[in-house]
Each structure stands twice: as C-alpha cells, then as structure tokens.
Design a protein around this motif. Structure first.
Motif, PDB file in Angstrom:
ATOM      1  N   THR A 181      27.447  35.358  34.749  1.00  0.00           N
ATOM      2  CA  THR A 181      28.816  35.447  34.244  1.00  0.00           C
ATOM      3  C   THR A 181      28.938  36.530  33.184  1.00  0.00           C
TER       4      THR A 181
ATOM      5  N   THR B 167      36.902  36.435  33.465  1.00  0.00           N
ATOM      6  CA  THR B 167      35.545  35.925  33.562  1.00  0.00           C
ATOM      7  C   THR B 167      35.088  36.240  34.972  1.00  0.00           C
TER       8      THR B 167
ATOM      9  N   LYS C 241      32.203  36.089  37.826  1.00  0.00           N
ATOM     10  CA  LYS C 241      31.080  35.223  38.200  1.00  0.00           C
ATOM     11  C   LYS C 241      30.448  35.719  39.495  1.00  0.00           C
TER      12      LYS C 241
ATOM     13  N   GLU D 144      38.170  35.189  37.255  1.00  0.00           N
ATOM     14  CA  GLU D 144      39.189  34.237  36.810  1.00  0.00           C
ATOM     15  C   GLU D 144      39.854  34.747  35.543  1.00  0.00           C
TER      16      GLU D 144
ATOM     17  N   GLU E 285      42.140  33.833  31.905  1.00  0.00           N
ATOM     18  CA  GLU E 285      41.851  32.949  30.764  1.00  0.00           C
ATOM     19  C   GLU E 285      42.247  31.495  31.007  1.00  0.00           C
ATOM     20  N   ASN E 286      43.115  31.256  32.017  1.00  0.00           N
ATOM     21  CA  ASN E 286      43.515  29.888  32.368  1.00  0.00           C
ATOM     22  C   ASN E 286      42.736  29.362  33.570  1.00  0.00           C
ATOM     23  N   GLN E 287      41.665  30.056  33.925  1.00  0.00           N
ATOM     24  CA  GLN E 287      40.793  29.717  35.054  1.00  0.00           C
ATOM     25  C   GLN E 287      41.497  29.821  36.404  1.00  0.00           C
ATOM     26  N   ASN E 288      42.557  30.632  36.471  1.00  0.00           N
ATOM     27  CA  ASN E 288      43.200  30.937  37.745  1.00  0.00           C
ATOM     28  C   ASN E 288      42.378  32.027  38.434  1.00  0.00           C
ATOM     29  N   THR E 289      42.176  31.882  39.728  1.00  0.00           N
ATOM     30  CA  THR E 289      41.426  32.895  40.474  1.00  0.00           C
ATOM     31  C   THR E 289      42.272  34.141  40.639  1.00  0.00           C
TER      32      THR E 289
END
Length: 142
Positions: free
Chosen positions: A6, A76, A78, A96, A98-102
C-alpha cells in the motif's frame, strides 16, 4: 497472512486535465510507480538494478475506472499477487479515495525478462527461488 502493498499519493495539478479530473494515462503512471515501489521496497529489487541486465515489462493490463479523481484528493493505492508463474506475476490493484470509494481497479501481468548485452534479444527468464519467496507473501489464496 497475505500482505497487500500500500502507498498513498496525492493527486496534483500535473495529473489533471482541463475538466479538473485525473487524465487517465496519469493513473497508469501512478500504477507504474506503485509497481516500481513494490519491487524496491518490498521485494528489494529496485528498477535501477533490474534494468542493468533484466526487465520486468507489462504484458497485459486490465483496468476499470469507477470514479473520477480530483486535484487534492489522497489516493490509497493497493497491490497484491493473484498468480505467480515461473517468469510472470499477475497482480491485482485498487486505488481508493479518502472515503474508501474505489476510483479504479484491475489487474496487471508482468514478465521477468533477460536482455542480451547488445539489447537485441529479450526473452522471458524464470524468477529465482529467492525472488519467488519475496513475492509469495503478497499472493492471495482463494
């Protein structure tokens, strides 16, 4: 336990087009940076050393863009291994927000190659057992 490599990257002005979103080839540059960082940091095989005698070209790439990336956002990135062959490695990846949306996801296949001294002959070459042992912890077990 499977590892996921990551890295974080902030979308900068150089990444965006006139519409203010990431111009899609810049995502491919970000992916290449992720692969290069993985080789250097996790596999202890920096590209500066690989390319003295070998290469690790991309031979297949599949990508789906899910959401626009905008200047200032922190992504992010990965990467994990889906398949480890004799001379090839297929990696899954996901970026992703910052809201973990792809933002995007896909798969990239890399091949370890030997390059002749005159640079005219390039052919696949099996990974060493040492390199396979460094790659293996990142492999996803289904």
């Amino acid at each position: 336990m499977n590892q996921i490599f990551t890295k974080k990257e902030t979308i900068k002005f150089r990444h965006v087009d006139f519409a203010g979103i990431v111009f899609y080839p810049r995502f491919l540059e970000m992916l290449n940076d992720l692969v290069e960082d993985w080789f250097e940091e996790a596999l202890e095989r920096p590209f500066s050393k690989i390319h003295e005698t070998n290469g690790i070209p991309t031979v297949d790439l599949k990508i789906q863009f899910k959401k626009a990336g905008r200047i200032g956002e922190v992504l992010t990135k990965k990467l994990w291994v889906e398949k480890l062959g004799g001379a090839s490695v297929t990696c899954g990846f996901k970026f992703e927000d910052e809201n973990q949306n792809t933002v995007l996801e896909g798969e990239v296949t890399l091949v370890n190659v030997a390059i002749s001294e005159d640079r005219n002959d390039i052919k696949s070459e099996a990974f060493s057992e040492s390199m396979k042992s460094k790659i293996a912890p990142f492999q996803v077990v289904n």
